[in-house]
Design a protein around this motif. Structure first.
Motif, PDB file in Angstrom:
ATOM      1  N   LEU A  31      -0.554 -20.304  -4.779  1.00 23.81           N
ATOM      2  CA  LEU A  31       0.422 -20.823  -5.735  1.00 23.81           C
ATOM      3  C   LEU A  31       0.154 -20.140  -7.066  1.00 23.81           C
ATOM      4  O   LEU A  31      -0.935 -20.285  -7.622  1.00 23.81           O
ATOM      5  CB  LEU A  31       0.279 -22.341  -5.891  1.00 23.81           C
ATOM      6  CG  LEU A  31       0.252 -23.179  -4.606  1.00 23.81           C
ATOM      7  CD1 LEU A  31      -0.036 -24.638  -4.938  1.00 23.81           C
ATOM      8  CD2 LEU A  31       1.546 -23.028  -3.845  1.00 23.81           C
ATOM      9  N   ILE A  32       1.135 -19.403  -7.571  1.00 27.36           N
ATOM     10  CA  ILE A  32       0.934 -18.639  -8.804  1.00 27.36           C
ATOM     11  C   ILE A  32       2.117 -18.859  -9.740  1.00 27.36           C
ATOM     12  O   ILE A  32       3.268 -18.846  -9.304  1.00 27.36           O
ATOM     13  CB  ILE A  32       0.792 -17.127  -8.519  1.00 27.36           C
ATOM     14  CG1 ILE A  32      -0.426 -16.867  -7.620  1.00 27.36           C
ATOM     15  CG2 ILE A  32       0.686 -16.334  -9.818  1.00 27.36           C
ATOM     16  CD1 ILE A  32      -0.592 -15.424  -7.188  1.00 27.36           C
ATOM     17  N   ARG A  33       1.807 -19.031 -11.013  1.00 35.01           N
ATOM     18  CA  ARG A  33       2.841 -19.018 -12.042  1.00 35.01           C
ATOM     19  C   ARG A  33       2.665 -17.728 -12.825  1.00 35.01           C
ATOM     20  O   ARG A  33       1.611 -17.477 -13.415  1.00 35.01           O
ATOM     21  CB  ARG A  33       2.731 -20.209 -12.982  1.00 35.01           C
ATOM     22  CG  ARG A  33       3.850 -20.192 -14.025  1.00 35.01           C
ATOM     23  CD  ARG A  33       3.855 -21.400 -14.903  1.00 35.01           C
ATOM     24  NE  ARG A  33       5.050 -21.386 -15.738  1.00 35.01           N
ATOM     25  CZ  ARG A  33       5.336 -22.321 -16.612  1.00 35.01           C
ATOM     26  NH1 ARG A  33       4.528 -23.355 -16.766  1.00 35.01           N
ATOM     27  NH2 ARG A  33       6.432 -22.245 -17.339  1.00 35.01           N
ATOM     28  N   ALA A  34       3.705 -16.922 -12.832  1.00 35.30           N
ATOM     29  CA  ALA A  34       3.679 -15.643 -13.539  1.00 35.30           C
ATOM     30  C   ALA A  34       4.008 -15.848 -15.011  1.00 35.30           C
ATOM     31  O   ALA A  34       4.570 -16.879 -15.393  1.00 35.30           O
ATOM     32  CB  ALA A  34       4.681 -14.692 -12.900  1.00 35.30           C
ATOM     33  N   ILE A  54       4.342  -9.915  -8.527  1.00 37.97           N
ATOM     34  CA  ILE A  54       3.431 -10.775  -7.759  1.00 37.97           C
ATOM     35  C   ILE A  54       4.004 -11.037  -6.362  1.00 37.97           C
ATOM     36  O   ILE A  54       3.285 -10.968  -5.366  1.00 37.97           O
ATOM     37  CB  ILE A  54       3.163 -12.096  -8.513  1.00 37.97           C
ATOM     38  CG1 ILE A  54       2.328 -11.813  -9.762  1.00 37.97           C
ATOM     39  CG2 ILE A  54       2.484 -13.119  -7.615  1.00 37.97           C
ATOM     40  CD1 ILE A  54       2.250 -12.974 -10.737  1.00 37.97           C
ATOM     41  N   ALA A  55       5.285 -11.310  -6.295  1.00 39.39           N
ATOM     42  CA  ALA A  55       5.928 -11.562  -4.993  1.00 39.39           C
ATOM     43  C   ALA A  55       5.786 -10.338  -4.093  1.00 39.39           C
ATOM     44  O   ALA A  55       5.531 -10.471  -2.885  1.00 39.39           O
ATOM     45  CB  ALA A  55       7.393 -11.924  -5.191  1.00 39.39           C
ATOM     46  N   GLU A  56       5.929  -9.163  -4.663  1.00 37.37           N
ATOM     47  CA  GLU A  56       5.784  -7.926  -3.886  1.00 37.37           C
ATOM     48  C   GLU A  56       4.365  -7.808  -3.325  1.00 37.37           C
ATOM     49  O   GLU A  56       4.168  -7.464  -2.158  1.00 37.37           O
ATOM     50  CB  GLU A  56       6.104  -6.726  -4.775  1.00 37.37           C
ATOM     51  CG  GLU A  56       6.062  -5.400  -4.067  1.00 37.37           C
ATOM     52  CD  GLU A  56       6.397  -4.249  -5.006  1.00 37.37           C
ATOM     53  OE1 GLU A  56       5.683  -3.224  -4.927  1.00 37.37           O
ATOM     54  OE2 GLU A  56       7.344  -4.375  -5.804  1.00 37.37           O
ATOM     55  N   LYS A  57       3.366  -8.121  -4.151  1.00 33.61           N
ATOM     56  CA  LYS A  57       1.968  -8.044  -3.706  1.00 33.61           C
ATOM     57  C   LYS A  57       1.677  -9.093  -2.622  1.00 33.61           C
ATOM     58  O   LYS A  57       0.980  -8.811  -1.642  1.00 33.61           O
ATOM     59  CB  LYS A  57       1.007  -8.240  -4.886  1.00 33.61           C
ATOM     60  CG  LYS A  57       1.133  -7.194  -5.966  1.00 33.61           C
ATOM     61  CD  LYS A  57       0.699  -5.836  -5.494  1.00 33.61           C
ATOM     62  CE  LYS A  57       0.740  -4.850  -6.649  1.00 33.61           C
ATOM     63  NZ  LYS A  57       0.315  -3.523  -6.266  1.00 33.61           N
ATOM     64  N   LEU A  58       2.218 -10.305  -2.805  1.00 32.69           N
ATOM     65  CA  LEU A  58       2.011 -11.343  -1.789  1.00 32.69           C
ATOM     66  C   LEU A  58       2.738 -10.991  -0.495  1.00 32.69           C
ATOM     67  O   LEU A  58       2.252 -11.303   0.598  1.00 32.69           O
ATOM     68  CB  LEU A  58       2.453 -12.709  -2.305  1.00 32.69           C
ATOM     69  CG  LEU A  58       1.572 -13.335  -3.381  1.00 32.69           C
ATOM     70  CD1 LEU A  58       2.086 -14.722  -3.760  1.00 32.69           C
ATOM     71  CD2 LEU A  58       0.118 -13.423  -2.930  1.00 32.69           C
ATOM     72  N   GLU A  59       3.889 -10.369  -0.605  1.00 33.88           N
ATOM     73  CA  GLU A  59       4.612  -9.930   0.601  1.00 33.88           C
ATOM     74  C   GLU A  59       3.792  -8.892   1.368  1.00 33.88           C
ATOM     75  O   GLU A  59       3.745  -8.916   2.599  1.00 33.88           O
ATOM     76  CB  GLU A  59       5.985  -9.374   0.213  1.00 33.88           C
ATOM     77  CG  GLU A  59       6.893  -9.112   1.392  1.00 33.88           C
ATOM     78  CD  GLU A  59       7.245 -10.360   2.196  1.00 33.88           C
ATOM     79  OE1 GLU A  59       7.245 -10.260   3.449  1.00 33.88           O
ATOM     80  OE2 GLU A  59       7.512 -11.412   1.607  1.00 33.88           O
ATOM     81  N   GLU A  84       7.726 -17.124  -1.295  1.00 30.29           N
ATOM     82  CA  GLU A  84       8.882 -17.664  -2.014  1.00 30.29           C
ATOM     83  C   GLU A  84       8.713 -17.499  -3.517  1.00 30.29           C
ATOM     84  O   GLU A  84       7.598 -17.584  -4.026  1.00 30.29           O
ATOM     85  CB  GLU A  84       9.045 -19.161  -1.742  1.00 30.29           C
ATOM     86  CG  GLU A  84       9.456 -19.512  -0.353  1.00 30.29           C
ATOM     87  CD  GLU A  84       9.712 -21.010  -0.208  1.00 30.29           C
ATOM     88  OE1 GLU A  84      10.170 -21.400   0.864  1.00 30.29           O
ATOM     89  OE2 GLU A  84       9.453 -21.790  -1.152  1.00 30.29           O
ATOM     90  N   THR A  85       9.826 -17.297  -4.195  1.00 31.71           N
ATOM     91  CA  THR A  85       9.832 -17.236  -5.653  1.00 31.71           C
ATOM     92  C   THR A  85      10.823 -18.259  -6.172  1.00 31.71           C
ATOM     93  O   THR A  85      11.949 -18.336  -5.686  1.00 31.71           O
ATOM     94  CB  THR A  85      10.234 -15.832  -6.148  1.00 31.71           C
ATOM     95  OG1 THR A  85       9.334 -14.876  -5.594  1.00 31.71           O
ATOM     96  CG2 THR A  85      10.196 -15.752  -7.656  1.00 31.71           C
TER      97      THR A  85
END
Length: 161
Positions: free
Chosen positions: A92-95, A104-109, A136-137
């Motif tokens: 769970l991350i807040r950018a 961040i979503a790209e890295k998590l993907e 998810e974003t």
């Protein structure tokens, strides 16, 4: 017969209601929720039975595990299965902003796809767990919830918005 003053009042009322509706529709985006990700993680881990998990609390780990630049992160809460047998991982991350959230979503993907590829031949039942999950974003919040209970966990997480 309707009097002219009544017609003017009705027109003024209709115009006022129309303006209110137009302004509320064009009022801009909603203010984003301010979610305590550590509290959400505690709620997830106390609500769901999970394997032995390791807490990731160092910003250096964001880079080493995910390739995420700590400067892109406002706050985070991460739990990873420490046994290597189960695929469970909750991120769970807040950018800091929308652009950082996209990075961040790209890295998590990338991490998600790596886990999926790794488990496909190694542990097929864990592959099925991962395949049912997603990155998810929501605004500046990015999540990756991988667990057999991901559906319920994701719903609990969404309830905080």
């Amino acid at each position: 017969m309707i009097k002219t003053t009544n017609i003017r009042r009705i027109c003024a009322l209709v115009l006022a209601v129309g303006m209110i509706l137009a302004l509320s529709a064009c009022g801009g985006s909603e203010e984003e929720a301010d979610i305590d990700l550590t509290a959400v993680m505690e709620e997830l881990t106390s609500t769901y039975d999970m394997p032995e998990m390791m807490t990731v609390s160092s910003t250096d780990s964001l880079t080493s595990f995910y390739g995420i630049d700590p400067a892109d992160v406002d706050s985070f809460a991460i739990q990873i299965c420490s046994t290597g047998i189960d695929a469970d991982e909750i991120v769970l991350i807040r950018a800091v902003d929308q652009e950082a959230a996209a990075r961040i979503a790209e890295k998590l993907e990338t991490r998600y796809q790596s886990k999926l590829n790794q488990m496909q031949n190694y542990l097929p039942e864990q592959y099925e767990v991962i395949a049912a999950c997603a990155v998810e974003t929501r605004g500046t919040y990015v999540s990756m919830i991988i667990s057999p209970d991901a559906e319920g966990m994701t719903e609990l997480y969404h309830n905080h918005f």
